[in-house]
Scaffold this motif. Sequence first.
Motif: not given
Lengths: 331, 247
Positions: A144-150, A181-184, A187-190, A200-203
């Motif tokens: 989880l922390q790899a996906r979201i840096r606190p 961004l957090f919605r994505m 999500r199960d990102n597979h 768009e998300l990156s921007q």
Amino acid sequence: MVFSVVIIGELLAFILTLAPLNMASQRWNNLALISLFIQWNGLMCSAVLCLLRPFIKNYSQQFIAISSYLSILFILALLSELTFYIMQQYAITDIISATSHWEFLTHNLLIGGIISALALRYFYIQHQWRLKIEAESCTKLQLLQARIRPHFLFNSMNSIASLTRTRPDVAERITEDLAELFRMILRDNHELITWSKEKELSQRYIDIEQQRLGERLKIQWHTDTIPDNALIPALLIQPLLENAIFHGIEPEINGGSITVSGEFDSTKLKISIQNTNSKNLVHRQGNKMALSNIRERLHTHFPDNASITCHEKDDIYFAIVTMPYQHKPDE
Amino acid sequence: MKILIVDDEPLARERLTHLLTELNHDYQLIEASNGLEAIDQVNNEEPDIVLMDIRMPGMNGLEATSHLMSIDNPPAIIFTTAYDEYALQAFESQAVDYLLKPIRKERLEKALNSCSKLNKLQLEQLGQQNREISYRTHISAQIRNNLFLIAIKDIYCFLADHKYVTVKYNKEGALAETIIEDTLKSLEEEFENSFLRIHRNALIRKDNIEALQKQSDGRVLLKLKDLPEGLEVSRRHLSRVRKLMKT
């Protein structure tokens, strides 16, 4: 653990008293005596194993198992001898008067040996199970922390708190960006999404960080060659941008610049993220999870022909992703 | 009361300014965007309280604090951070004031009213528990009540002489020297990656070595770039100097 030993011992005492069918009259007396003997053994073994722990804990599992088992058998033999002696001396009961000394000892060792082996096995499995649960919850947190840096989450919250007073419209937009961004992320990102969606998300992510870092963050996109309908694993680029900001922009007073460029040749996509590397002597310790996570996901979707490589050249850090071109069927 | 806000993010400074003005219109507020600027501001403005962000470019909050602690009458320091798992554990264990961003007005008020001065012991503990951000990029010296910083990359050598340690460094192209309070032993331990002991009284920067010169009287001198006179290398340290020069 000691409680479990007491329970196991007591169950054994019940079994031993119930097993012989012909001695109904003496059953309760026997139970008391057998319980006393077994609990004495059980607690003594637990105590000795606890005392032994500091001496054997650094050895291999096999050594620990064998030495624990042997010390249990040794204590069993010792206590059996002692019991036999006391009972004979004071003629407390006639249970043992019928049996010979040798028979009493082997009986006890056999029964005790079997039960303690089962008990040791039970404790071992329970311990393994507990370790496994701990390890699992730890990896989940790391993932989880790899996906979201606190840092990112709390810094963004701080930006929003500040913008709310002075520029509510920007605060509103940043909140929307963050939500999307957090919605994505949650999500199960597979899954695969289109390049236009990923861009768009990156921007949106860059938009949030731009508020925080201001002029220090400069970014250029040269990705027009990549077709909008190309499919790529969701949130592949955003963590790489996050790394670029963490290592290249944030440690520098004057910031730096990031360039995202794309190449496309009808079968393959190549996306590269370049950032000016911080000249600071000490590099920040990053989160290595992001890269291995991306590698894993690329491998899941494109087992043989996708890759991510990183290298540094002339103070520029490159992260390059290549993957085959797959596209969404045209509607 | 004069308060210095130190944070690299304009939005974070802006928010603190708003909150502080709301708490008290009479607060005098000044700002800095990294540790180096913070030290300048403390020198010039002598604030009573510093609200110090931890992670900043140039010089981080912990290092800036360690320099500020060496002046005679340091300001009280309250750390602010968005998220620092390890730093926070250290702050808790050392009972150091800190605020989590986004900062609540009530918490800020409470911290301002109760803030106490950090002591050296607390600071040392913080450094030990935060290896990643506790390295120093500068050495500080106090000159006429003002804190003065020398970047590590500008330093040629540290020389011990009786009680004092002198640092020789590059000051805008010219050779300069000043006395500092650190001991040679602690400097050697702290900067073992970039500095080398060549004598009981000398510590030199490794990437600045030019040549070894053998004198007629048997002594060996080490010549450093940009430094006119050579420094004596003791027999005990000679092999290590040779080894370094080979690589």
